[in-house]
Design an enzyme around this catalytic site. Structure first.
Site, short mmCIF file in Angstrom:
data_model
loop_
_atom_site.label_atom_id
_atom_site.label_comp_id
_atom_site.label_asym_id
_atom_site.label_seq_id
_atom_site.Cartn_x
_atom_site.Cartn_y
_atom_site.Cartn_z
N ASP A 97 0.83 -1.22 0.00
CA ASP A 97 0.00 0.00 0.00
C ASP A 97 0.86 1.26 0.00
O ASP A 97 1.98 1.27 0.51
CB ASP A 97 -0.91 0.01 1.24
CG ASP A 97 -0.13 -0.11 2.54
OD1 ASP A 97 0.89 -0.83 2.55
OD2 ASP A 97 -0.51 0.53 3.53
N GLU A 98 0.31 2.29 -0.56
CA GLU A 98 0.80 3.67 -0.38
C GLU A 98 2.29 3.85 -0.69
O GLU A 98 2.98 4.59 0.00
CB GLU A 98 0.49 4.15 1.05
CG GLU A 98 -1.01 4.18 1.30
CD GLU A 98 -1.39 4.49 2.74
OE1 GLU A 98 -2.33 5.27 2.93
OE2 GLU A 98 -0.75 3.96 3.67
N ALA A 99 2.77 3.19 -1.74
CA ALA A 99 4.15 3.43 -2.19
C ALA A 99 4.10 4.61 -3.18
O ALA A 99 4.42 4.46 -4.36
CB ALA A 99 4.71 2.17 -2.83
#
Ligand code: ACM
Length: 580
Positions: A371-373
């Site tokens: 997530d959320e890279a």
């Protein structure tokens, strides 16, 4: 500070004073009010439990009010010779002994014919997906062949309580149901004057979904082994069978890795708010896994990649883009960190870390995060994930990842954990068409780090406020557009801990929403009914109080006006025997 519970044992018999019975002091004003409300000083007669008062709702319930069972001091627990079944019987005895004060010896069916608590393996477990309807006639109906991997049958008559299942897991779930059918005082750590009546009739039950879980974020704030064991107890009560541990993030790395020791030695020493952090040694982690396994809970370890990795980069700057050592991070922003996808050392790191974590983990899953890279370009991200998925496969485990993994190529068996707030998600639906299965954790229903109301003293609100009804009122089978129910492996309630610092706060966020999500995972859709759920759930408040569990006294739940349990007394076992 919360009181420190006695450490539960994960293999042998539990201590008679189990960890879950310690009372803790809530940390914030509302928590304190919650405890005061729940701990009410008044003595009230116990509310009789009805056979259908179970959470999660069973598939079939056939009450027989003429057949109530009374548990007495001379009761014996009789079980088949199977060691895993025997262990479930021991756990039943451990649950019942403190409050009843009864000896409740566990005996082998082959050597004794008396009961009256009988646990029996039918030896005919069928795969859950091959199971037919559980039978029309509860009294003589469903045989074990239709109970699946986790189902059970509970029959209560004047003479005995009999739990039948095809597997030890099914027996274990049946024991949790029996626990809920006894008066709330059964949760007391000390002997209580009570008539230990179980309502008569029969229940035939099995889960709707195979995967029913909760996640604990031990990275933002670290929670020690005993806290995790207590959370496992909470899962087991409500027939949840997976504990997802979010082990790594920007603020801390919590699992020892021998080949990269600085991950914990350096990366484990920080947490949100500059507390001391901490980490699990391999033996700590093994202890968690063993304790969970005894309760038929599978641990799902998450190593979040390629983002959420600042703690790893502080420990090993060679993994950082540009090789620039970042400062330790103890704030609560997301999306700024990532391991360098252009450096081969990163893939050696991923392979070695995943290899060591997989070797410690008996369950089939390895969660890759994903997530959320935000700083990694889409093409580069896809390439990284595809390599990481191969590295998971090389460990023999199956990939789980947040649904941001969707654009990457399919890997055999992979499971995406969907945490969106809008069920119209074509990218995830496309990944499902390519073979992915889903765990549903819609952030606006299942994220138990969200506040209940605007006044909740801890928690977030970016996905909205989640009261108990919002946690309950959605259908995992139809939630995502274009995703058939068959692609849904199950549900999970994640608890992120940026604002959650103590075990009491963990419990306050879990209760009463965890049972709501548990019911979505277990119960047939035909039982879904907010008003009925609310009424069944209300009876659990006194149970949590008796067990010392902090909870949010949600105003939408009709909690009993006075707790339906009595103040524990220190009566001798002889006295307790003659209670009426
Ligand atoms: C997530 O909430 N970042 C999975």
């Amino acid at each position: 500070m919360p009181t420190t519970p006695a450490a539960p044992s994960e293999t042998g018999p539990e201590p008679l004073d189990p960890v879950e019975l310690s009372v803790r002091q809530p940390a914030a004003a509302e928590l304190a009010r919650s405890a005061a409300h729940a701990a009410g000083e008044l003595l009230a007669p116990p509310t009789p439990v009805r056979l259908g008062d179970v959470v999660p709702a069973p598939e079939l319930v056939a009450p027989d009010p003429a057949a109530d069972f009374l548990l007495t001091e001379d009761a014996v627990i009789r079980v088949d010779a199977d060691p895993a079944a025997r262990d479930v019987a021991e756990q039943l005895a451990e649950l019942l002994r403190p409050a009843t004060g009864y000896p409740l010896p566990v005996t082998d069916s082959a050597t004794r014919a008396d009961g009256p608590l009988v646990l029996t393996l039918s030896g005919a477990a069928a795969p859950a997906d091959a199971a037919g309807p559980a039978g029309d006639d509860v009294a003589d109906g469903a045989g074990a062949e239709s109970l699946g991997d986790e189902g059970y049958r509970l029959e209560v008559t004047h003479a005995e309580v009999r739990i039948t299942a095809g597997t030890p897991a099914g027996l274990f779930h049946g024991v949790q149901t029996l626990r809920q059918l006894l008066p709330a005082a059964v949760e007391s750590a000390a002997p209580v004057a009570e008539r230990w009546v179980v309502p008569g009739g029969a229940i035939v039950d099995r889960p709707r979904f195979a995967y029913r879980g909760a996640m604990l974020d031990v990275a933002r704030h670290f929670f020690g082994v005993d806290d995790v064991l207590r959370v496992i107890d909470h899962l087991a009560r409500y027939k949840l069978n997976h504990l997802h541990l979010h082990l790594t993030d920007d603020q801390g790395w919590r699992i020892a890795v021998d080949s990269w020791p600085r991950l914990t030695e350096v990366g484990g020493t920080t947490e949100v708010g500059d507390g001391p952090g901490g980490w699990y040694t391999k033996d700590d982690y093994r202890r968690i896994v063993r304790y969970a396994a005894r309760r038929h809970v599978t641990v799902v370890p998450e190593i979040d990649l390629p983002g959420h990795t600042n703690a790893a980069l502080v420990a090993y700057p060679e993994l950082a883009p540009g090789k620039i050592p970042p400062p330790p991070y103890t704030g609560t922003e997301v999306g700024f960190s990532y391991v360098d996808p252009a450096d081969e050392r990163t893939y050696a790191f991923v392979a070695e870390v995943l290899g060591e974590v997989a070797a410690l983990t008996p369950g089939p899953w390895l969660h890759l995060g994903g997530d959320e890279a935000f700083k990694v370009p889409a093409d580069t991200y896809r390439g990284f994930i595809e390599r990481a998925q191969e590295l998971v496969a090389a460990t023999g485990k199956t990939v789980v990842g947040w649904h941001q993994l969707a654009p990457a190529g399919h890997a055999d068996g992979r499971v995406l954990q969907w945490w969106g707030t809008n069920g119209d998600d074509p990218e995830t639906a496309d990944a499902v068409r390519r073979g992915a299965r889903l765990i549903l954790s819609p952030a606006n229903h299942a994220y138990v780090d969200m506040k209940y109301t605007a006044e909740t003293p801890i928690g977030h609100d970016w996905a909205g406020l989640i009261d108990v009804r919002r946690a309950y009122d959605w259908d995992p089978g139809t939630h995502l557009t274009g995703v058939p129910a068959e692609a849904v492996l199950g549900v999970e309630a994640p608890l992120w801990t940026e604002t959650v610092t103590t075990l009491a706060e963990v419990e306050f966020m879990l209760f009463p929403r965890l049972p709501a999500v548990a019911e979505l995972g277990w119960s047939p859709r035909s039982t879904h009914d907010w008003a009925a759920f609310r009424d069944r759930l209300a009876g659990h408040g006194p149970r949590w109080t008796a067990a010392g569990i902090a909870f949010h006294p949600a105003p939408e739940i009709p909690w009993p006006a006075t707790p339906a349990h009595r103040i524990p007394t220190q009566r001798s076992r002889d006295d307790a025997t003659h209670t009426s």
